[in-house]
Design a protein around this motif. Structure first.
Motif, mmCIF file in Angstrom:
data_model
loop_
_atom_site.group_PDB
_atom_site.id
_atom_site.type_symbol
_atom_site.label_atom_id
_atom_site.label_comp_id
_atom_site.label_asym_id
_atom_site.label_seq_id
_atom_site.Cartn_x
_atom_site.Cartn_y
_atom_site.Cartn_z
ATOM 1 N N LEU A 95 1.025 -0.657 -0.069
ATOM 2 C CA LEU A 95 0.080 -0.383 -0.138
ATOM 3 C C LEU A 95 0.823 1.270 -0.047
ATOM 4 O O LEU A 95 0.612 2.460 -0.615
ATOM 5 C CB LEU A 95 -1.111 -0.355 1.086
ATOM 6 C CG LEU A 95 -2.406 -0.747 1.079
ATOM 7 C CD1 LEU A 95 -3.219 -1.261 2.518
ATOM 8 C CD2 LEU A 95 -3.083 -0.540 -0.496
ATOM 9 N N ASP A 103 -3.544 6.425 6.725
ATOM 10 C CA ASP A 103 -4.699 6.015 6.621
ATOM 11 C C ASP A 103 -5.791 6.370 7.366
ATOM 12 O O ASP A 103 -5.499 7.615 8.090
ATOM 13 C CB ASP A 103 -4.116 4.591 7.152
ATOM 14 C CG ASP A 103 -4.894 2.840 6.115
ATOM 15 O OD1 ASP A 103 -4.405 2.097 6.771
ATOM 16 O OD2 ASP A 103 -6.267 3.737 5.480
ATOM 17 N N TRP A 409 -5.893 0.709 -2.583
ATOM 18 C CA TRP A 409 -6.386 1.576 -1.466
ATOM 19 C C TRP A 409 -7.333 2.555 -2.109
ATOM 20 O O TRP A 409 -8.226 3.621 -1.495
ATOM 21 C CB TRP A 409 -5.279 2.237 -0.224
ATOM 22 C CG TRP A 409 -3.747 3.601 -0.422
ATOM 23 C CD1 TRP A 409 -3.386 2.822 -1.561
ATOM 24 C CD2 TRP A 409 -4.953 4.367 -1.093
ATOM 25 N NE1 TRP A 409 -3.024 3.923 -2.663
ATOM 26 C CE2 TRP A 409 -3.322 4.638 -1.388
ATOM 27 C CE3 TRP A 409 -5.888 5.568 -0.373
ATOM 28 C CZ2 TRP A 409 -3.112 6.465 -2.215
ATOM 29 C CZ3 TRP A 409 -5.438 6.674 -0.463
ATOM 30 C CH2 TRP A 409 -4.290 6.883 -1.175
#
Length: 467
Positions: A95, A103, A409
């Motif tokens: 990611l 995040d 993501w």
């Protein structure tokens, strides 16, 4: 500009080069020290009419892609106190390699459901640099309401954040909640649009300077969109397939702070406290005003770029307003609409971020383009004067789109761009593009992409430091 409409504020100084030292709270500007959720005051705008000073120019110190008139208030970054980071959620290296730099918050944090709308500022000192990011977030405890938070970094890559509301000038975390005034325009949600650092001779006499936050405020007033309108609230990342989504009215607001953390609202001319209202019936921006991005062009010339939904064309569009004091605004009209048939922004453009290009003095606009299928991508446009003649770059193609990996993501869309020009003192400069990404199930994050030198036509997701 109608001089009779605008009551000019004596020259404003904009400081965008150095992180200012922590400032003593004043009884006029700063709210009481919060224990959990930040409390905010409302201040009538005439307070600002007492500010006066004539700025000096220090072009060599500009760090955010803006050729601003600035005054050097400090020769180095002062220590603001130790920030209080919290552990990041586990993020896989795959990611990170695709650009994710922030995040969702963990546990019961204020931003554990959604984050976005990054407003990133880079400040340089003699021996270090510091990055600040204001962004919006939602929590599971209050899933219908967005608040504004602050994260800090030493390199713009690794960020420190907080679980709850800030308490001191060294804290990170939630810094601004929706208003509790029933008549306010921002009782439901608040989302950052732009942050500038401004000072005046009067304030500086007390070694003070203030952050100005232009933000979008949402009320509980519902809007009536066309029946086939395929999107939820335009500021929210998650789309809604329902033909009758709940869309709430938004207007632009202003708040001031002495430390970037404790904010006091400045009441505008609108009865709700907003800076100004949406347009009259039949005008392109009659539904709402959103994403105010304010740029200082020169003495007595501030420009606000914002978006709305034009019901006549059926597309999102970006408009501009001008001001002499940053509080009273005159709208000049729409400057950029939807792209042509089949374009990535066929359904319109939104969330503008305009900066001054230090290399040629022109203006660069990053924006979020909405496709016919509702997918969001990021486009770029340029203008010589920042007012008219905006021209899309990259042959009207997006400069950053959702990743191709199904489980990525940001595989569902990217938007809310924020540009930072990394000036290396020569031709080999680079742009950083911070953005909101949406993945499977509507999960959001904040990412980073880099330009190929000064080229604005294509951005690649950050893949790590190269030694």
């Amino acid at each position: 500009m109608d001089s009779a409409t605008l009551s000019p504020l004596s020259t404003i100084k904009i400081v965008n080069t150095l992180l200012l030292p922590p400032l003593q709270k004043s009884a006029t500007l700063s709210p009481p020290k919060p224990k959990q959720k930040p409390l905010l005051l409302r201040i009538k705008s005439p307070f600002l009419t007492h500010c006066s000073a004539k700025p000096h120019t220090h072009k060599d110190n500009a760090t955010n892609g803006e050729d601003l008139s600035v005054e050097l208030l400090s020769s180095r970054i002062e220590d603001e106190g130790e920030a209080k980071p919290i552990p990041e959620q586990a993020i896989s290296s795959s990611l990170i390699s695709r650009g994710l730099v922030l995040d969702l918050g963990c546990g019961d944090s204020w931003d554990n459901v959604e984050i976005g709308s990054p407003v990133v500022k880079r400040f340089l000192g003699d021996e270090e640099e510091r990055w600040l990011m204001w962004y919006h977030g939602r929590s599971g405890k209050n899933p219908e309401s967005e608040s504004i938070g602050l994260a800090v970094s030493s390199n713009g890559i690794h960020w420190e954040r907080g679980i709850g509301g800030v308490e001191s000038s060294g804290d990170v975390g939630m810094v601004m909640n929706p208003s509790q005034d029933w008549w306010g325009f921002d009782t439901l949600s608040v989302i950052p649009g732009e942050v500038s650092i401004m000072s005046s001779a009067k304030l500086r006499a007390n070694s003070a300077a203030v952050y100005w936050l232009y933000y979008t405020g949402f009320s509980a007033e519902k809007l009536e969109f066309p029946e086939n309108f395929p999107f939820q609230n335009p500021e929210r990342a998650c789309s809604n397939s329902s033909k009758s989504p709940n869309c709430f009215k938004s207007l632009p607001g202003l708040a001031m702070s002495q430390d970037g953390r404790h904010w006091a609202r400045i009441e505008g001319e609108h009865h709700s406290g907003a800076l100004f209202d949406s347009g009259q019936e039949g005008e392109w921006d009659s539904l709402f005003i959103s994403s105010p991005n304010v740029l200082f062009h020169g003495n007595g010339d501030l420009r606000m770029y914002y978006h709305s939904f034009d019901t006549k064309s059926g597309c999102f569009a970006i408009g501009i307003a001008r001001s002499r004091d940053g509080i009273k605004w005159v709208k000049l009209g729409k400057i950029l609409g939807g792209g042509g048939e089949g374009a990535f922004d066929e359904m319109g453009v939104m969330n503008p971020n305009v900066v001054r290009n230090k290399r040629d003095g022109g203006y660069v606009m990053g924006y979020e383009g909405v496709g016919l299928d509702g997918k969001r991508s990021i486009g770029m446009a340029v203008s010589s004067d920042g007012l008219k003649g905006w021209r899309r770059v990259n042959n009207s193609k997006s400069v950053l789109k959702q990743c191709e990996e199904e489980d990525g993501w940001d595989s569902e869309g990217v938007g809310s761009p924020c540009l930072v020009e990394m000036d290396n003192g020569g031709e080999d400069c680079q742009w950083r593009l911070y953005y909101r990404g949406v993945g499977r199930g509507g999960r959001t994050g904040i990412g980073l992409a880099l330009s190929d030198g000064a080229d604005l036509q294509r951005f690649q997701r950050w893949t790590g430091f190269h030694i």
